[in-house]
Design a protein around this motif. Structure first.
Motif, PDB file in Angstrom:
ATOM      1  N   GLY A  29       0.819  -1.215   0.000  1.00 39.19           N
ATOM      2  CA  GLY A  29       0.000   0.000   0.000  1.00 39.19           C
ATOM      3  C   GLY A  29       0.847   1.256   0.000  1.00 39.19           C
ATOM      4  O   GLY A  29       0.350   2.349  -0.248  1.00 39.19           O
ATOM      5  N   MET A  30       2.144   1.100   0.312  1.00 41.84           N
ATOM      6  CA  MET A  30       3.031   2.270   0.229  1.00 41.84           C
ATOM      7  C   MET A  30       3.213   2.585  -1.247  1.00 41.84           C
ATOM      8  O   MET A  30       3.438   1.685  -2.054  1.00 41.84           O
ATOM      9  CB  MET A  30       4.359   1.952   0.911  1.00 41.84           C
ATOM     10  N   SER A  31       3.124   3.852  -1.588  1.00 36.67           N
ATOM     11  CA  SER A  31       3.066   4.188  -3.000  1.00 36.67           C
ATOM     12  C   SER A  31       3.745   5.521  -3.299  1.00 36.67           C
ATOM     13  O   SER A  31       4.251   6.184  -2.398  1.00 36.67           O
ATOM     14  CB  SER A  31       1.602   4.287  -3.431  1.00 36.67           C
TER      15      SER A  31
ATOM     16  N   TYR B 161       2.384   8.080  -3.742  1.00 44.56           N
ATOM     17  CA  TYR B 161       1.631   9.174  -3.143  1.00 44.56           C
ATOM     18  C   TYR B 161       2.195   9.574  -1.785  1.00 44.56           C
ATOM     19  O   TYR B 161       1.694  10.484  -1.146  1.00 44.56           O
ATOM     20  CB  TYR B 161       0.145   8.796  -3.003  1.00 44.56           C
ATOM     21  N   SER B 162       3.225   8.879  -1.340  1.00 45.32           N
ATOM     22  CA  SER B 162       3.808   9.199  -0.038  1.00 45.32           C
ATOM     23  C   SER B 162       4.562  10.530  -0.108  1.00 45.32           C
ATOM     24  O   SER B 162       4.994  10.958  -1.168  1.00 45.32           O
ATOM     25  CB  SER B 162       4.765   8.087   0.394  1.00 45.32           C
TER      26      SER B 162
END
Lengths: 764, 764
Positions: free
Chosen positions: B343-345, B347-348
Motif C-alpha cells: 500500500g506504500m506508493s 503518493y507518499s
C-alpha cells in the motif's frame, strides 16, 4: 413543455382515481375493450417514438445510450444470427447465446423504431424466423435439474425471460412484417411458447414466486402484442386449472402452491409485496422481479390504461422502487438479505428500467434523476427520454437514504426489515436488522439477524448466498449445496443459535408459518435511533428479543451500535452469537489459545463448515476484540461471564470444492443458560493509511460495559468511556408505549423515565 | 523565464562537469569554502523565496498545497505546544506527538518564509525552546528494544528524522532569532542532539544502512545551518573512530559494519545504489531513504554547489527517482520486495519530494509532472514551485513504465530485478522477477522469486513484510516475530524450496555473500519478452535456473506468463514451488481431497505457518487450477508427473496473535528429484461482474502443456491451445549469445534456431 403538461394531467388523474382497486382485479374482459391496436404500443408508443425522434441529438444521456446500444447491436448483426440447439446450463454457450439473442432482439426492435433503419427490423425478423423454425420440434431442455425445465434454457424461468424481451421486439417490427409472417410466427413460435410456459408448466406458472412473475409477464406481454385478451386474462389471473399437489415443493424447498392460493400477475403483485413496497424474497430477487413487474405495468398502462395498474394496491409498484433503492449501501449495492449475490446493485439493467419507469409514471421525483445520472444510461423509450431530459435540464436532486422500517407480508403485518442510518465522522453507518417473514423459498433462517456497514464497506457482514450466478465451473452457475448446508443456516448469520440448531430446525414449512414481531422502531431522535423486535417461534419454548441502537455520543468519534439480546427459555440451552467481522484481528483483551490443528466447530446445521481457530475466556466481565479493515479500526465489546466461551472461527470446513469464502467470525457462547443477555457495542474508530503510516484513534473508547440492572421487565446497561464518563441505557421489555412511565431502583437510587427506553448520563 | 534560464545554466554545467567524482569524496575541507552563509539556504533560498512570493495566487497546485499546509499548521498552533516526556513505541502518544512536532515545525518554518507572518516564526522558536529545555536532561528512551535507542524516540532513527526536519525549521527562522537564542539552541539542543546520534551511537551512525543515511543527513543538515564544516565532514564521511566489532549484528540480523567499510553519507550513496538506481534494500526502503538523500542533496546543492552532489556516481540520485517510480504497479504502489509494507506508493510524502527535486535538478522531465499532478501536492520550495508552474502550463506528459532490468549491487554486478510489462486486453500485465543480492538486513530468502500483477491487482502476490508499521497493538508497530519465521522464509515466496529449507538455510551471513546471476533479459520483441536467471548458491550442490516470459499469442485474450525452472542437483531432494494466488478457487482438473482437520504443512522454515487444506494428484500430465479474483478469471497450468503432490495451503498456522494474513497458496511438490523441471503457464482470462452476472471467457485456453525435449543444454515445451494450435518454446541453457545457432531433434525432426530462445508454430 409538452411533457410537463402531460405529467400534470397524469398527476391530476392519479389524485382523483384512488377508487375501485378491487374492481380491477376481477376480470379484464369486463373492462372497456381497447380499439384495434397500434404498434408499437408496449414500451414504445407511436407518439413516444415521434417525440424521441424530434429530440435526437439534444439529450446527452439518451443519445449516449442510443449510440452504445447501436454499437452493440451493429456488432451482433455483423456476427450473424446464431440459434443453437439448447444444451448448456447457465454460463454455458447455448445458454449465454440465447440470452444474448433476446437482449439484442429487444434492442434491435427499438433501434428500428427510433432510427427508421430496416436493417434492424430485418435482423429481428430473420432471427424470429430462425426460432420459429426450430421451436416446434424442440424437446424439453436436456439438463434435468429444474422442477420446470424450459426448451431454450434449462428452466422455464429463462424461457420466460426470452419471451418478455422478444415480445417487445415483435411489437416493434409488427408492422414491418407481412400478415403471413406474423401468422407464421404466432402459430409456430409465440403461441406454443406461451402455452409451454403456462398450460404445460402449471407448477411454474401458477405460483406466487419471482419465477411465476416472469412466466405471467411473458404470457401477458405477448398477449398484448397479439391483442389476445383471453391470453392476457391467463397472465393476470393464472390458469384456471392446474392440478398442483398442495404438498409439492420446488428445488429450493419452497411450496409450489398452497390450497386456495390466488395466482397470476396480480396475485404476484398482491402477495409478496408489503404495503411498504418490500418484496418478501429480499432485495436481490426484488431487483430481479422488478423488470417484469415494471415493464409489464408500462405495457399495460400503454395498452390497457383502464386497468390503472400503477395505482394497484395503493401504488405499490412505484413505492417498491424507492424501497429497493433504499435497500442499498453507500455504493448502491443491495443488502444481501436471504439469497442474494453480493455486488448486485442499482447499476443493474433492471434498476435502470425501474428508475426510468418510476420517474415517468410516478411523481417525476427529481431524486431519481441523480440515480439515473449515476447509472449513466436510460431506457430507449418514453420513460428514458423523460429521464434524460430531466438530467439534461439539471433537475436532479440527491437521493437521500433515510432510516426506515419496511414491513413484510402482504398486509404489512409479518415483521419487517429495519434500516438505521447514522452520520459518522467519515461515512454513514448503516444497520440492517431483519425480523421479517421467511421470504419464500429464498429465505434464510436468520430471525433477528443484522449486518452493519460503514459507507460501502461491510463491517459485520451477511454472508449472502452460496452461488456463483452464471459461472459454469461452479455447479453450472446454480445454487450450490453449501447454500443449504451453510448460507441458509442460522449460524451463518449474526444472530442467536440455540443448541447448534437453526431456527425452526431449518424446516421451511415451519419457518413459513411464522415471522418476528416488531416491538419498537423509533428514529425520532437522530442521536439515538432504536429498533427492537421479538421472535418467539424460532425455538419453541424460548423467547428472543433483540434491541439495537445507534448512539451518537460526542465523546466517540462515530456513533456506536448498541446490541442487546434478551433470552428467556423454559430450559437450559447453549446460546451462540456470532459476529462475522471482516478484516485482520488487531488485539483482544482476553487470553485465547490458537488451535494447533483446526477442527470443524460442529457436525451439522452449518457448524460443520466453521473451522475453530482459537478459543478463549475473559475474567474481566468484558470481551473486547479489535480488528482492522479498509484503513479503519473496529472494536466489539461484549458483556461476558467467566464461563462464556469466546470462539474464533473461519468459514471453509467440509467444503470439498472450495465453494465457500474463508471469512472469519467471532462467536460468544453462553453455556447452560435459561434466562440470559447478550449485550455488546460495536465501534468504528480511527484510521490508518499505508501511505502516511499514521494510525489515529486506534483504540476502543469503551472502558467498561456492564449490566447494572435486570429483571423480567427491565434492563439497564452502563456504558463507560475511557475518560470515565458513564451513561446508562434503560429499556422496558414489556411496554412499548411512548407515554408509559417506568421506574427502576439501582443501589438505592431510583431512575424514572417515560417511553420504552432512555439513555441518561450518570454521575461518576 | 527566469527559471527556465536557470535550468539551462544548470544543464550546461551538468554536461560539462562529469569529471572528478572521486575527488569529491575525499574531503570537503579541501573544497572552496562558502562565504558567510545566508538563511534560509537549505530547501529555501533567498532568491527562491522572492520568486515564490511573486508567484503566489497564480500557480494552483502550489497555492492549494500552501493553503492545506497553512490550515494544518494553524490548527496545530491553536492546539498549543506539546513536548511530552518520551515514553511510547511508534503508534503511542509521545512517539506520534514528537513526530507530528517535527513535521509541523518544518512546515511552520516554511510558512514564515513564504507568508512573512511572525506567528509561524514564534511558534517554531517557542517549540525549539521547549525542546532545548528538556533535551539536556533527557535520558535514553525507556523502551529498550532498539540496538540504538534514541532520546525522543525509541530508536535513533526517529531522532534523526526529527533533526532532518527541524534543521529546516531552524534554517527558516535563523534570522528571526536573536544571536543569544541561537547560541542557546545550538548549545543545549542541536549540538548535543547531533553528538548523541553520531559520536554516542557509532553503531547507528557509522554504517551503510537506511538508518545511518538518516543519521548522516540529520547531522549534515544541522551542520549546514550552523555553517559547521567539521560536522559536515562527519556527516559526509562518518566518524573517524567507532570501535565497532565487525561481527556485531543489529536487531534485524544485519551486520553493523564490516571491516574496512566506508561510511557516512557518501558511502551510503555509493554502496546500496546500483548504477541503475536500484536500492538494494528494495523499493519500500528506497522510498524511505529517498527523503534524506534528496533533501540533503538539495541543501548541499544550495549551500555547497561545488560538491556537485547530483552528479555523484554518474547522477545516481536522479536516476534512482525514475527507477523507484518504475518499481510500482498501475496504482503507484511499490512492489513489496523484501521487507515492504503493501500500500506504500508514490503518493507518499517522500515521493512528492523526490518527484519535485527530480524535476528541478534533473532535466525538467515532463513525465514527472504527470506524477506530481496525481500526487496533488508539491513541496513549498523552489522545486515545488517549478513543478506547479510546469503543471499549470500544461507541460505534463504521461509517465510510461517500460519493461526494464535493474541491476543490484554497488557496481551493478550482483544480480538484479527484472520488470516485464505486457499490454493486456484490459490492463497491463506486470511480472516482477527478483534475482538480486540479499538486500542487507531487510532482505528475504527468495532467490528467483516473482510476483505478477494485472493493473493494480496482485495476481500472484509477494507477501511483503509481517509488520503493521506504527500500529501500536501489533508489537508497537515494529517487526513481528512472524517476519522472521514466515515473511523472510523462502516458502513464503513464489520460488523453489529444497527439502523444506530456506535458501542459504536462512542464514544472513551466507546469503549476504551471494547473489543470483542474470542469464538473459530480452524485451526487444514486445510479443515475447524473456528474463532468465540462475542461482547456484542458495542450495549448495543444486543449480536453479528460472526463465519467465510474457507470450503475446493472438489466440489468447491476454499475454500469458510462461514459467520454466530447471533444477540440477547432486542428490535427490524434495522440491516445492508455491504460487500465492489471490481469490476464490473455481475449478481444478485433478482430483483432490480436502483435509478433515487442518494441520500445519511442516514444522519449521515457514512451513509451520501453512495449513494444509487439501492434497491431490494428477494423472493427465497437467495440473490446472482456476480461480477468480476482482471480476477476473485466472488459470495456472503446470506440467506434473503422476507422483507430484498438489497441495492447497492457507497461511495462518502457528500464529498465536493473528498477525498473518490468511491467504491461500498452491504448491507443486516434486519428490525425490535430482534433475527436474517446473514448467507452468499462468493466464488471465475473461470477466465476470456481479451487476451484469455475465461470465465471459471463463475457461483456460491451454489444452495441453508438455515438455517435448530436454537435455542438459536444451528444453523444448509444447503449448497447445483449445483449438489444437501448437506452439513450441525452445531454450538454450548453456549459451546466452544472441547469435549462436542451436539445433535439437524431436521425433526425427530437426529444429534449428539462432539466439537463446525461440517460439515457433508447429504443425498439428
Amino acid at each position: 413543455m409538452f411533457l410537463k403538461k402531460k405529467f400534470q394531467i397524469i398527476l391530476v388523474s392519479l389524485t382523483l382515481v384512488v377508487a375501485s382497486c378491487k374492481a380491477q382485479t376481477k376480470s379484464i374482459s369486463n373492462a372497456k375493450k381497447s380499439n384495434k391496436q397500434e404498434h408499437p404500443s408496449l414500451i414504445l408508443t407511436k407518439t413516444g417514438v415521434e417525440k424521441i425522434k424530434s429530440q435526437l441529438g439534444t439529450v446527452p444521456l439518451f443519445d449516449e445510450t442510443l449510440a452504445k446500444v447501436k454499437a452493440e447491436v451493429d456488432a451482433e448483426i455483423l456476427n450473424g444470427i446464431e440459434v443453437p440447439i439448447p444444451k448448456d446450463f447457465s454460463g454455458g454457450y447455448t445458454h449465454e447465446r440465447h440470452k444474448k439473442n433476446f437482449i439484442i432482439l429487444q434492442k434491435a426492435g427499438v433501434l428500428y423504431q427510433i432510427l427508421d433503419d430496416e436493417t434492424y427490423a430485418k435482423y429481428v425478423k430473420d432471427m424470429l424466423l430462425e426460432y420459429a423454425k426450430v421451436y416446434p420440434t424442440l424437446p424439453v431442455h436436456p439438463q434435468t435439474r429444474s422442477y420446470a425445465r424450459g426448451k431454450l434454457f434449462w428452466q422455464c424461468l429463462n424461457d420466460s425471460n426470452w419471451l418478455v424481451y422478444t415480445s417487445q421486439a415483435y411489437d416493434c417490427v409488427y408492422n414491418y412484417l407481412s400478415e403471413n409472417e406474423r401468422k407464421h410466427l404466432e402459430k409456430d413460435l409465440f403461441r406454443p411458447f406461451a402455452k409451454f410456459i403456462s398450460v404445460e408448466n402449471p407448477k411454474f406458472f401458477n405460483r406466487v414466486h419471482n419465477h411465476s412473475t416472469w412466466g405471467n409477464v411473458a404470457v401477458g406481454m405477448i398477449a398484448l402484442v397479439m391483442d389476445d385478451d383471453k391470453l392476457l386474462e391467463t397472465a393476470l389471473h393464472g390458469l384456471k386449472k392446474d392440478n398442483i399437489d398442495p404438498n409439492e415443493k420446488d428445488n429450493d424447498g419452497g411450496y409450489i402452491k398452497k390450497k386456495g392460493q390466488k395466482v397470476g400477475f396480480l396475485a404476484n403483485l398482491e402477495e409478496p409485496f408489503s404495503p411498504d413496497g418490500y418484496y418478501t424474497e429480499g432485495p436481490y430477487y426484488q431487483r430481479y422481479a422488478m423488470y417484469p413487474f415494471l415493464v409489464f405495468a408500462e405495457a399495460l398502462e400503454n395498452v390497457k390504461p383502464e386497468l390503472k395498474i400503477f395505482e394497484y394496491k395503493d401504488g405499490v409498484l412505484l413505492k417498491s422502487i424507492s424501497t429497493l433503492l433504499n435497500l442499498t449501501d453507500a455504493d448502491g449495492n443491495f443488502f444481501p438479505l436471504n439469497d442474494g449475490q453480493k455486488g448486485m446493485s442499482y447499476y443493474s439493467r433492471e434498476l435502470v428500467s425501474a428508475v426510468n419507469i418510476g420517474y415517468f409514471y410516478g411523481d417525476n421525483r427529481t431524486d431519481l434523476l441523480s440515480i439515473a445520472k449515476d447509472q449513466g444510461e436510460v431506457l430507449l423509450d418514453d420513460t428514458g427520454l423523460s429521464v434524460a431530459i430531466g438530467v439534461r435540464d439539471g433537475l436532479a436532486t440527491p437521493f437521500v437514504k433515510k432510516s426506515m422500517n419496511l414491513s413484510d407480508g402482504k398486509n404489512g403485518d409479518e415483521g419487517g426489515v429495519a434500516i438505521l442510518r447514522a452520520k459518522g465522522s467519515k461515512e454513514e453507518l448503516t444497520l440492517v436488522m431483519k425480523y421479517s417473514a421467511q421470504g419464500l423459498s429464498h429465505g434464510h433462517y436468520d430471525k433477528l439477524s443484522f449486518s452493519l456497514y460503514e459507507g460501502g464497506n461491510e463491517v459485520i457482514q451477511d454472508y449472502g448466498m452460496s452461488r456463483y450466478v452464471n459461472i459454469q465451473q461452479k455447479g453450472g452457475g446454480n445454487y450450490l449445496k453449501e447454500n443449504t448446508t451453510w448460507a441458509k443456516q442460522t449460524i451463518a448469520h449474526n444472530t442467536v443459535n440455540q443448541d447448534e440448531i437453526s431456527h425452526f430446525s431449518g424446516d421451511f414449512e415451519t419457518g413459513s408459518m411464522h415471522h418476528s414481531e416488531k416491538y419498537l422502531f423509533d428514529v425520532s431522535n437522530s442521536n439515538l435511533q432504536v429498533v427492537s423486535a421479538k421472535e418467539i417461534n424460532a425455538y419453541p419454548g424460548t423467547n428472543l428479543h433483540r434491541t439495537m441502537a445507534f448512539v451518537n455520543d460526542e465523546t466517540f468519534e462515530n456513533p456506536y451500535l448498541l446490541d442487546i439480546i434478551k433470552i428467556n427459555a423454559e430450559n437450559e440451552h447453549q446460546y451462540d452469537l456470532p459476529y462475522y467481522y471482516l478484516g485482520q484481528i488487531m488485539s483482544a483483551n482476553f487470553e485465547y489459545t490458537k488451535s494447533e490443528n483446526l477442527k470443524p466447530l460442529g457436525t451439522k446445521n452449518g457448524y460443520q463448515h466453521l473451522w475453530k481457530e482459537a478459543e478463549g475466556k475473559s475474567g474481566t466481565g468484558n470481551a473486547k476484540l479489535s480488528w482492522f479493515n479498509k484503513e479503519r479500526f473496529y472494536t466489539l465489546t461484549s458483556v461476558v461471564s467467566n464461563d462464556d466461551d469466546l470462539l474464533f472461527t473461519r468459514i471453509g470446513a467440509n467444503d470439498p470444492n472450495f465453494n465457500l469464502r474463508n471469512d472469519p467470525g467471532f462467536i460468544i457462547r453462553k453455556n447452560n443458560s435459561k434466562d440470559v443477555y447478550f449485550v455488546s457495542i460495536i465501534e468504528s474508530h480511527g484510521h490508518y493509511a499505508p501511505v502516511s503510516e499514521i494510525a489515529t484513534n486506534a483504540f476502543s473508547n469503551i472502558k467498561n460495559l456492564s449490566i447494572v440492572y435486570s429483571d423480567d421487565a427491565y434492563l439497564a446497561v452502563n456504558i463507560e468511556n475511557e475518560n470515565g464518563d458513564k451513561k446508562m441505557f434503560m429499556f422496558s421489555f414489556k411496554d412499548n408505549s411512548k407515554t408509559s412511565t417506568h421506574q427502576i431502583k439501582i443501589e438505592n437510587k431510583t431512575y424514572e423515565w417515560i417511553g420504552t427506553y432512555k439513555l441518561t448520563e450518570i454521575n461518576k
